[in-house]
Design a protein around this motif. Structure first.
Motif, PDB file in Angstrom:
ATOM      1  N   LEU A 177       0.861  -1.191   0.000  1.00 16.25           N
ATOM      2  CA  LEU A 177       0.000   0.000   0.000  1.00 16.25           C
ATOM      3  C   LEU A 177       0.892   1.234   0.000  1.00 16.25           C
ATOM      4  CD1 LEU A 177      -2.666  -0.963   2.704  1.00 16.25           C
ATOM      5  CD2 LEU A 177      -2.955  -1.013   0.230  1.00 16.25           C
ATOM      6  N   PRO A 178       0.432   2.349  -0.617  1.00 15.94           N
ATOM      7  CA  PRO A 178      -0.825   2.529  -1.340  1.00 15.94           C
ATOM      8  C   PRO A 178      -0.736   1.957  -2.754  1.00 15.94           C
ATOM      9  CG  PRO A 178       0.410   4.565  -1.341  1.00 15.94           C
ATOM     10  CD  PRO A 178       1.188   3.603  -0.483  1.00 15.94           C
ATOM     11  N   ILE A 179      -1.851   1.515  -3.280  1.00 18.60           N
ATOM     12  CA  ILE A 179      -1.867   0.872  -4.592  1.00 18.60           C
ATOM     13  C   ILE A 179      -2.154   1.921  -5.660  1.00 18.60           C
ATOM     14  CG2 ILE A 179      -2.391  -1.470  -3.871  1.00 18.60           C
ATOM     15  CD1 ILE A 179      -5.352  -0.855  -4.283  1.00 18.60           C
ATOM     16  N   ALA A 180      -1.180   2.800  -5.905  1.00 20.10           N
ATOM     17  CA  ALA A 180      -1.428   3.913  -6.815  1.00 20.10           C
ATOM     18  C   ALA A 180      -0.438   4.004  -7.965  1.00 20.10           C
ATOM     19  CB  ALA A 180      -1.428   5.228  -6.047  1.00 20.10           C
ATOM     20  N   ARG A 181       0.725   3.299  -7.861  1.00 21.26           N
ATOM     21  CA  ARG A 181       1.740   3.496  -8.886  1.00 21.26           C
ATOM     22  C   ARG A 181       2.433   2.197  -9.227  1.00 21.26           C
ATOM     23  NH1 ARG A 181       4.736   9.234  -7.648  1.00 21.26           N
ATOM     24  NH2 ARG A 181       2.874  10.456  -7.371  1.00 21.26           N
ATOM     25  N   LEU A 182       3.266   2.274 -10.250  1.00 19.56           N
ATOM     26  CA  LEU A 182       4.104   1.146 -10.598  1.00 19.56           C
ATOM     27  C   LEU A 182       5.070   0.840  -9.469  1.00 19.56           C
ATOM     28  CD1 LEU A 182       5.058   1.973 -14.291  1.00 19.56           C
ATOM     29  CD2 LEU A 182       3.836  -0.058 -13.542  1.00 19.56           C
ATOM     30  N   PRO A 183       5.575  -0.402  -9.402  1.00 21.45           N
ATOM     31  CA  PRO A 183       6.541  -0.749  -8.355  1.00 21.45           C
ATOM     32  C   PRO A 183       7.888  -0.101  -8.607  1.00 21.45           C
ATOM     33  CG  PRO A 183       6.293  -2.582  -9.853  1.00 21.45           C
ATOM     34  CD  PRO A 183       5.284  -1.540 -10.266  1.00 21.45           C
ATOM     35  N   ILE A 184       8.036   1.108  -8.145  1.00 19.49           N
ATOM     36  CA  ILE A 184       9.287   1.818  -8.399  1.00 19.49           C
ATOM     37  C   ILE A 184       9.667   2.601  -7.159  1.00 19.49           C
ATOM     38  CG2 ILE A 184       8.403   4.011  -9.289  1.00 19.49           C
ATOM     39  CD1 ILE A 184      10.434   3.745 -11.537  1.00 19.49           C
ATOM     40  N   SER A 185      10.925   2.710  -6.876  1.00 16.59           N
ATOM     41  CA  SER A 185      11.383   3.451  -5.707  1.00 16.59           C
ATOM     42  C   SER A 185      12.539   4.343  -6.078  1.00 16.59           C
ATOM     43  CB  SER A 185      11.822   2.501  -4.596  1.00 16.59           C
ATOM     44  OG  SER A 185      12.465   3.201  -3.574  1.00 16.59           O
ATOM     45  N   THR A 186      12.310   5.621  -6.163  1.00 20.63           N
ATOM     46  CA  THR A 186      13.388   6.537  -6.505  1.00 20.63           C
ATOM     47  C   THR A 186      14.197   6.929  -5.293  1.00 20.63           C
ATOM     48  OG1 THR A 186      11.926   8.429  -6.253  1.00 20.63           O
ATOM     49  CG2 THR A 186      12.135   7.505  -8.455  1.00 20.63           C
ATOM     50  N   VAL A 243       3.965  -4.294   2.785  1.00 23.46           N
ATOM     51  CA  VAL A 243       4.733  -3.052   2.862  1.00 23.46           C
ATOM     52  C   VAL A 243       3.764  -1.888   2.795  1.00 23.46           C
ATOM     53  CG1 VAL A 243       6.519  -1.623   1.806  1.00 23.46           C
ATOM     54  CG2 VAL A 243       6.731  -4.126   1.749  1.00 23.46           C
ATOM     55  N   LEU A 244       3.831  -1.005   3.780  1.00 21.91           N
ATOM     56  CA  LEU A 244       3.024   0.216   3.794  1.00 21.91           C
ATOM     57  C   LEU A 244       3.962   1.388   3.569  1.00 21.91           C
ATOM     58  CD1 LEU A 244       1.249  -1.903   5.397  1.00 21.91           C
ATOM     59  CD2 LEU A 244       0.197   0.070   6.497  1.00 21.91           C
ATOM     60  N   ASP A 245       4.024   1.845   2.321  1.00 17.99           N
ATOM     61  CA  ASP A 245       4.859   2.991   1.996  1.00 17.99           C
ATOM     62  C   ASP A 245       4.109   4.270   2.352  1.00 17.99           C
ATOM     63  OD1 ASP A 245       7.028   4.365   1.110  1.00 17.99           O
ATOM     64  OD2 ASP A 245       6.944   3.653  -0.957  1.00 17.99           O
ATOM     65  N   TYR A 246       4.853   5.331   2.682  1.00 16.46           N
ATOM     66  CA  TYR A 246       4.235   6.579   3.122  1.00 16.46           C
ATOM     67  C   TYR A 246       3.233   6.295   4.245  1.00 16.46           C
ATOM     68  CZ  TYR A 246       6.251   7.691  -1.359  1.00 16.46           C
ATOM     69  OH  TYR A 246       7.131   7.801  -2.390  1.00 16.46           O
ATOM     70  N   PHE A 293       6.286  -4.119   6.903  1.00 19.35           N
ATOM     71  CA  PHE A 293       7.295  -3.069   6.793  1.00 19.35           C
ATOM     72  C   PHE A 293       6.581  -1.741   6.584  1.00 19.35           C
ATOM     73  CE2 PHE A 293       9.681  -6.820   5.688  1.00 19.35           C
ATOM     74  CZ  PHE A 293      10.952  -6.590   6.193  1.00 19.35           C
ATOM     75  N   LEU A 294       6.796  -0.801   7.487  1.00 21.68           N
ATOM     76  CA  LEU A 294       6.258   0.545   7.334  1.00 21.68           C
ATOM     77  C   LEU A 294       7.401   1.462   6.906  1.00 21.68           C
ATOM     78  CD1 LEU A 294       4.171  -0.911   9.229  1.00 21.68           C
ATOM     79  CD2 LEU A 294       3.710   1.331  10.226  1.00 21.68           C
ATOM     80  N   ILE A 295       7.148   2.286   5.898  1.00 24.14           N
ATOM     81  CA  ILE A 295       8.145   3.252   5.428  1.00 24.14           C
ATOM     82  C   ILE A 295       7.550   4.637   5.586  1.00 24.14           C
ATOM     83  CG2 ILE A 295       9.623   3.958   3.524  1.00 24.14           C
ATOM     84  CD1 ILE A 295       9.178   1.219   2.252  1.00 24.14           C
ATOM     85  N   SER A 296       8.317   5.547   6.180  1.00 18.03           N
ATOM     86  CA  SER A 296       7.779   6.885   6.424  1.00 18.03           C
ATOM     87  C   SER A 296       8.857   7.954   6.300  1.00 18.03           C
ATOM     88  CB  SER A 296       7.152   6.967   7.815  1.00 18.03           C
ATOM     89  OG  SER A 296       6.708   8.279   8.089  1.00 18.03           O
TER      90      SER A 296
END
Length: 374
Positions: free
Chosen positions: A98-107, A159-162, A188-191
């Motif tokens: 989550l969130p399910i809004a974009r391609l699997p990419i991490s800049t 994984v919970l990004d943002y 995994f929480l990322i913030s």
């Protein structure tokens, strides 16, 4: 480029990228723990400033944990087994994001300027998608429950990004999962802004030690990455030290800043401000000129950096930018603190307006008018 090749390229840069040098000790600690049959904490938090590589670390660790050959590849996922191929295609059955809004990419491990989210599904990004609206809602958390509580064999990872973008209802729904850990399930929480997480959430997760980056290691990494040349200009050690300082010690943010189109225009920003304030240039002319120099988002980034250092000097602190004579300019005139605050507020309002499709020209015109009175 077809979707299969594009997804594979994204996955390679995300799941199988080289380990960042300042993360080696933590990587060794966690992987040794797993290989010695000790379980990881149920929930881990990767938090801190942008540009420190927290997303790069999490995605790399996720790939390694799911890898079928991890015992033979302690330094990272093998990139060849069935699990790794699933990650490459964005269809791993044991990963939910989550969130399910974009391609699997991490800049975050590249430049940390876009901070795109990841998803185990192939969701296409849209121009209107903004990090500020990537909310994680209660229904999103509830939708994870079947995956978390399904039982069966094998590790499952969420994984919970943002994570700071969780609504209060979503955070409360997540608490139940954190309080009732399931075997073989890891969260995994990322913030980027852990202060915005509920205290009850933070008390139930273990934070990864990612924030301490040795200055020498950061200098070496940034120097190598930039190759002493940025925008066709030589970059000396003093310039690299300044970049790292401006980026609060985050190497990836320093690299992104050096390559950003606005960074080389800081002195020009000061010249424009002086010309506007003295009446030597009209706000309309300045707006027209800058529209051909930078897009409005880049100009806002530039302005925020300049305001930050102007405030420092006005408070009697040393300037962070030693290459543009900011303090010398402010010796003859210092804007009032409330004026700096108002302009900063206007920059934030412009960001919001741009999300609502306000034309860049109008936004530029307004900012130049306000800069003239700073």
């Amino acid at each position: 480029m077809n979707n299969t090749v594009e997804n594979s390229s994204v996955a390679d840069s995300m799941y199988f990228a080289p380990l960042l040098p300042w993360q080696q000790a933590l990587w060794s600690q966690l992987t040794t723990r797993v290989l010695s049959q000790q379980s990881l904490p149920h929930a881990l938090l990767a938090a801190g400033m942008q540009g420190m590589g927290k997303r790069a670390f999490v995605w790399r660790l996720v790939a390694w944990l799911l890898c079928r050959e991890r015992e033979n590849h302690p330094m990272g996922a093998c990139a060849a087994c069935e699990s790794c191929q699933w990650l490459r295609s964005g269809t791993h059955p044991s990963l939910q994001v989550l969130p399910i809004a974009r391609l699997p990419i991490s800049t975050d491990h590249v430049n940390d300027t876009d901070k795109s989210s990841s998803t185990a599904k192939d969701k296409k990004p849209t121009k209107s998608t903004s990090n500020s609206v990537l909310k994680i809602k209660v229904d999103d958390i509830r939708a994870l429950q079947p995956f978390i509580y399904q039982g069966g064999q094998g590790m499952r990872i969420c994984v919970l990004d943002y994570a700071e973008q969780m609504t209060v209802a979503a955070a409360n729904a997540l608490l139940k999962t954190l309080e009732e850990p399931q075997a073989q399930v890891h969260l995994f929480l990322i913030s980027d802004a852990p202060a915005q997480l509920l205290p009850t959430i933070k008390s139930r997760v273990q934070q990864l030690a990612l924030q301490t980056i040795d200055t020498t290691v950061a200098m070496d990494y940034v120097t190598t990455a930039l190759g002493h040349i940025v925008n066709r200009e030589a970059v000396g050690l003093a310039a690299i030290e300044q970049l790292i300082q401006l980026a609060n010690g985050a190497p990836l943010a320093a690299i992104a800043m050096a390559k950003a189109p606005w960074y080389s225009k800081r002195a020009l920003w000061l010249t424009t401000w002086q010309a506007l304030r003295s009446g030597k240039r009209s706000s309309v002319a300045a707006s027209d000129y800058w529209q051909n120099q930078l897009d409005i988002a880049a100009f806002i980034q530039l302005s925020e950096m300049m305001l930050l250092d102007m405030r420092r000097v006005c408070l009697g602190l040393s300037e962070l930018q030693n290459d543009i004579n900011l303090s010398a300019i402010l010796e003859t005139y210092q804007p009032a603190d409330n004026g700096l605050a108002l302009f900063a507020s206007s920059l934030q309002q412009t960001k919001t307006a741009l999300q609502q499709n306000v034309q860049e020209k109008f936004a530029y015109d307004k900012l130049m008018q306000e800069l003239a009175y700073l």
